[in-house]
Design a protein around this motif. Structure first.
Motif, PDB file in Angstrom:
ATOM      1  N   UNK A 150       0.828  -1.203   0.000  1.00  0.00           N
ATOM      2  CA  UNK A 150       0.000   0.000   0.000  1.00  0.00           C
ATOM      3  C   UNK A 150       0.864   1.256   0.000  1.00  0.00           C
ATOM      4  N   UNK A 151       1.877   1.269   0.846  1.00  0.00           N
ATOM      5  CA  UNK A 151       2.786   2.423   0.865  1.00  0.00           C
ATOM      6  C   UNK A 151       3.405   2.642  -0.506  1.00  0.00           C
ATOM      7  N   UNK A 152       3.822   1.565  -1.113  1.00  0.00           N
ATOM      8  CA  UNK A 152       4.489   1.691  -2.405  1.00  0.00           C
ATOM      9  C   UNK A 152       3.528   2.176  -3.489  1.00  0.00           C
ATOM     10  N   UNK A 154       0.877   4.023  -3.073  1.00  0.00           N
ATOM     11  CA  UNK A 154       0.615   5.435  -2.824  1.00  0.00           C
ATOM     12  C   UNK A 154       1.794   6.277  -3.278  1.00  0.00           C
ATOM     13  N   UNK A 155       2.981   5.848  -2.906  1.00  0.00           N
ATOM     14  CA  UNK A 155       4.179   6.614  -3.258  1.00  0.00           C
ATOM     15  C   UNK A 155       4.379   6.661  -4.770  1.00  0.00           C
ATOM     16  N   UNK A 156       4.099   5.529  -5.410  1.00  0.00           N
ATOM     17  CA  UNK A 156       4.271   5.472  -6.857  1.00  0.00           C
ATOM     18  C   UNK A 156       3.383   6.482  -7.552  1.00  0.00           C
ATOM     19  N   UNK A 157       2.158   6.568  -7.071  1.00  0.00           N
ATOM     20  CA  UNK A 157       1.212   7.489  -7.700  1.00  0.00           C
ATOM     21  C   UNK A 157       1.659   8.942  -7.520  1.00  0.00           C
TER      22      UNK A 157
ATOM     23  N   UNK B 108       8.041  11.531   0.800  1.00  0.00           N
ATOM     24  CA  UNK B 108       7.087  10.437   0.645  1.00  0.00           C
ATOM     25  C   UNK B 108       7.129   9.824  -0.759  1.00  0.00           C
ATOM     26  N   UNK B 112       8.401   4.371  -3.020  1.00  0.00           N
ATOM     27  CA  UNK B 112       8.320   3.370  -4.070  1.00  0.00           C
ATOM     28  C   UNK B 112       9.644   3.172  -4.802  1.00  0.00           C
ATOM     29  N   UNK B 154       0.103  10.340   2.745  1.00  0.00           N
ATOM     30  CA  UNK B 154       0.366   9.978   1.355  1.00  0.00           C
ATOM     31  C   UNK B 154      -0.814  10.360   0.479  1.00  0.00           C
ATOM     32  N   UNK B 158      -1.436  13.295  -2.724  1.00  0.00           N
ATOM     33  CA  UNK B 158      -1.951  12.997  -4.064  1.00  0.00           C
ATOM     34  C   UNK B 158      -2.873  14.106  -4.558  1.00  0.00           C
TER      35      UNK B 158
END
Lengths: 253, 253
Positions: A150-152, A154-157, B108, B112, B154, B158
């Motif tokens: 989930x963290x990844x 979110x961070x990716x987005x 943050x 990712x 996070x 966004x």
DNA sequence: CGCGCCTTTGACATCGGTCAACTTTAGTGG
DNA sequence: CCACTAAAGTTGACCGATGTCAAAGGCGCG
């Protein structure tokens, strides 16, 4: 599964989720598959993932998956089809925030406000895995791989603003947009050089902060330069390297 | 603490973290304070938060907090001062991604990729709480309030693309930018109508995808229209309602 | 078959970028 | 304290990429 959608175009709707495999396997393109793999398919936690996921769809082109203001209860992974997210300001002007392909996740930006801050609209016939978010975070607290996933996600987005960044020419933007789509299709096992544009020129233009006419002109120019072959919404990238060069300022690496 | 920084301007650097209160209280403007409160200041978990946080600084104007490519190990909450994040493409062009005020969190977007995708540069003398991310996620797995807080931070970030969205006029963008800063200062207890712009006109312009000359012209026009009073980087919003109206298409509500 | 939306293409207008000159501010050293 | 310099900011003149308007063709859908 991916071989059934050779150009990102869906087959006819009847019984579309039927071939989803046995109950302990999610679709191969699912954004959560890596989390499932990390947890191990035979672990008891998987049973809980099964409980909190729900297959929804089909949604037809133009139908809403969620609307601005809806209370946030779940996130959605695209299983098939394409989605655009958009905001509509009080003057009624639409603003396209993004396009989502199979394997990608929508709704993450609703966690904080606890209500969806945008609409999600199907661009073609689309299916989803719906994940209850309360159940998901509870699971995340017990399964580190799920939390990390989930963290990844979110961070990716957070890193997805790149196509809109900077004062770049229409050519750069359109080239980068096409290459971005190509790499995202490739990441899910689809062809990186031939695919269907599920969104209209107007949607592309809106997303890239251009006029629809400008997008049309750029695509025509790219065709004349033998960079692409395009017929309606069927696209063939003839010179990906050339496109990458044009859009390089907006693309990773 | 916030009363020490009446207009977002920092006092002179010497012994700047001295008045941070006793060891079980973080600064009041800290983005994590709500998580701390949720967990309860007397719970044993707080001792762990104490272990994973580290006060760093001062950084002087122009110094890097982190650089593109640095391995990701921690996130940083701004305790005092201002930061810009930016990407530099291979042609050397800078792209400002955002400005961060006291109480806001940077880094943050590195979760990712596991490396920082951008630089963070101090715009004035700045201090931070550094949170080890591995320790933080381990704690999040045991303390639901911390996990929830991370998800919310996070998700909140966004929703921060709004100022750059759409094809809006220079006037709309600058007005929205000023009002956004005002509301963020207000949220941290600073004045919403008088503050110091820690960033140059060039940085503002770059962030808003305008030319520095355009920002300068718009600010001059706003001054002539009695919307603002501005002298160098000292800003006084004379007519916040008027500015809000100009920038409404880009602002929440 | 016909209506509406999407797409393409052309002509023209305009906002904001670029270039340039000048002023102001901040920083440095004598 | 002042002189000097470099960077930041302001303002004007001009220009070009892109938006707007318009018209026509194409495609899908009822």
């Amino acid at each position: 599964m991916s071989s059934k959608y050779p150009a990102g175009r869906l087959p006819e709707p009847p019984s579309p989720i039927a071939d989803d495999g046995d109950e302990t396997h999610f679709c191969g393109t699912c954004a959560f598959s890596s989390a499932c793999i990390a947890a191990g398919y035979d672990k008891p936690e998987l049973a809980e993932l099964q409980c909190l996921v729900e297959h929804v769809g089909p949604f037809r082109a133009g139908e809403h998956i969620f609307r601005t203001g809806d209370p946030f209860r779940a996130i959605f992974a695209v299983r098939g089809g394409t989605v655009k997210t958009r905001m509509v300001d009080k003057e009624g002007r639409e603003q396209v925030l993004g396009f989502y392909l199979p394997g990608e996740v929508i709704g993450l930006n609703a966690i904080y406000p606890e209500h969806f801050p945008c609409d999600a609209v199907a661009l073609d016939t689309a299916f989803f895995c719906r994940f209850s978010f309360p159940a998901m975070s509870a699971l995340a607290a017990r399964v580190p791989a799920v939390q990390q996933h989930l963290f990844r996600m979110l961070s990716k987005e957070l890193g997805t603003a790149s196509l809109l960044a900077g004062d770049h020419s229409a050519d750069e933007r359109v080239a980068a947009f096409l290459m971005d789509l190509a790499s995202r299709y490739a990441a899910r096992g689809f062809s990186a050089t031939r695919f269907h544009l599920s969104m209209s020129r107007g949607d592309i233009a809106n997303y890239l902060r251009l006029a629809a006419e400008t997008v049309s002109r750029v695509l025509s120019r790219f065709r004349n330069q033998k960079l692409i072959q395009i017929e309606g919404r069927e696209l063939h990238l003839l010179d990906p390297a050339g496109l990458r060069k044009i859009g390089q300022a907006l693309l990773p690496d």
